[in-house]
Design a protein around this motif. Structure first.
Motif, PDB file in Angstrom:
ATOM      1  N   THR A 148      39.057  37.330  45.633  1.00  0.00           N
ATOM      2  CA  THR A 148      37.949  36.744  46.380  1.00  0.00           C
ATOM      3  C   THR A 148      36.671  37.462  45.968  1.00  0.00           C
ATOM      4  OG1 THR A 148      37.115  36.069  48.550  1.00  0.00           O
ATOM      5  CG2 THR A 148      38.111  38.259  48.401  1.00  0.00           C
ATOM      6  N   ARG A 149      35.573  36.795  46.143  1.00  0.00           N
ATOM      7  CA  ARG A 149      34.282  37.423  45.861  1.00  0.00           C
ATOM      8  C   ARG A 149      33.612  37.875  47.159  1.00  0.00           C
ATOM      9  NH1 ARG A 149      34.796  33.314  42.215  1.00  0.00           N
ATOM     10  NH2 ARG A 149      35.004  34.055  40.088  1.00  0.00           N
ATOM     11  N   ASP A 206      36.692  38.082  53.755  1.00  0.00           N
ATOM     12  CA  ASP A 206      36.771  37.126  54.840  1.00  0.00           C
ATOM     13  C   ASP A 206      37.878  37.598  55.777  1.00  0.00           C
ATOM     14  OD1 ASP A 206      36.872  34.943  56.515  1.00  0.00           O
ATOM     15  OD2 ASP A 206      37.161  33.476  54.922  1.00  0.00           O
ATOM     16  N   PRO A 220      42.648  37.959  50.468  1.00  0.00           N
ATOM     17  CA  PRO A 220      42.506  38.283  49.052  1.00  0.00           C
ATOM     18  C   PRO A 220      41.571  39.473  48.834  1.00  0.00           C
ATOM     19  CG  PRO A 220      42.330  35.917  49.392  1.00  0.00           C
ATOM     20  CD  PRO A 220      42.299  36.561  50.747  1.00  0.00           C
ATOM     21  N   THR A 240      38.726  41.863  46.937  1.00  0.00           N
ATOM     22  CA  THR A 240      37.519  41.853  46.115  1.00  0.00           C
ATOM     23  C   THR A 240      37.773  42.743  44.904  1.00  0.00           C
ATOM     24  OG1 THR A 240      36.574  43.780  47.205  1.00  0.00           O
ATOM     25  CG2 THR A 240      36.039  41.615  48.161  1.00  0.00           C
ATOM     26  N   ARG A 257      36.140  29.249  40.643  1.00  0.00           N
ATOM     27  CA  ARG A 257      36.810  29.554  41.920  1.00  0.00           C
ATOM     28  C   ARG A 257      37.675  30.792  41.744  1.00  0.00           C
ATOM     29  NH1 ARG A 257      37.883  25.760  46.337  1.00  0.00           N
ATOM     30  NH2 ARG A 257      39.458  27.334  46.597  1.00  0.00           N
ATOM     31  N   PRO A 258      37.762  31.633  42.765  1.00  0.00           N
ATOM     32  CA  PRO A 258      38.598  32.835  42.657  1.00  0.00           C
ATOM     33  C   PRO A 258      40.046  32.475  42.381  1.00  0.00           C
ATOM     34  CG  PRO A 258      37.217  32.926  44.617  1.00  0.00           C
ATOM     35  CD  PRO A 258      37.085  31.541  44.047  1.00  0.00           C
TER      36      PRO A 258
END
Length: 113
Positions: free
Chosen positions: A60-61, A64, A71, A73, A102-103
């Motif tokens: 993930t960027r 969340d 996920p 970073t 997209r991740p």
């Protein structure tokens, strides 16, 4: 062959630094960020001198709190490089069939000198 089960937060002392190859796939991303650092440290502690850690995690960027999974970073993946473990490679693989950008999945290799 011998199979064993352990708790990354309370590892048997004999396991610390005992494994030439440690493969961590999606365990860390399955837990809330509040315990992630401790689990990452547990995984890292298993790697023997000269050993390798392969970590595969969802990417993930933006952190969340909706999950699981949560996920990782890039910074969280880089956190596997501690206590003498050095990154050999960290790459983000695209999700199959996902739109570009997209991740996807982190694949990271670390070695202990």
């Amino acid at each position: 062959m011998t199979y064993a089960v352990g708790n990354l937060l309370d590892l048997p002392p004999a396991w610390v630094g005992a494994f030439d190859l440690v493969v961590e796939i999606c365990t860390v991303q399955a837990v809330n960020r509040s315990v992630r650092d401790a689990l990452t440290a547990g995984v890292c502690s298993l790697v023997a001198p000269g050993g390798t850690l392969l970590a595969v995690q969802g990417a993930t960027r933006r952190p969340d709190d909706d999950g699981p999974p949560w996920p990782l970073t890039r910074t969280e993946v880089e956190a596997f490089g501690r206590d003498g473990l050095e990154a050999v490679s960290i790459e983000e693989l695209g999700a199959p069939g996902a739109a570009p950008g997209r991740p996807g999945t982190w694949r990271a290799e670390f070695r202990r000198g």
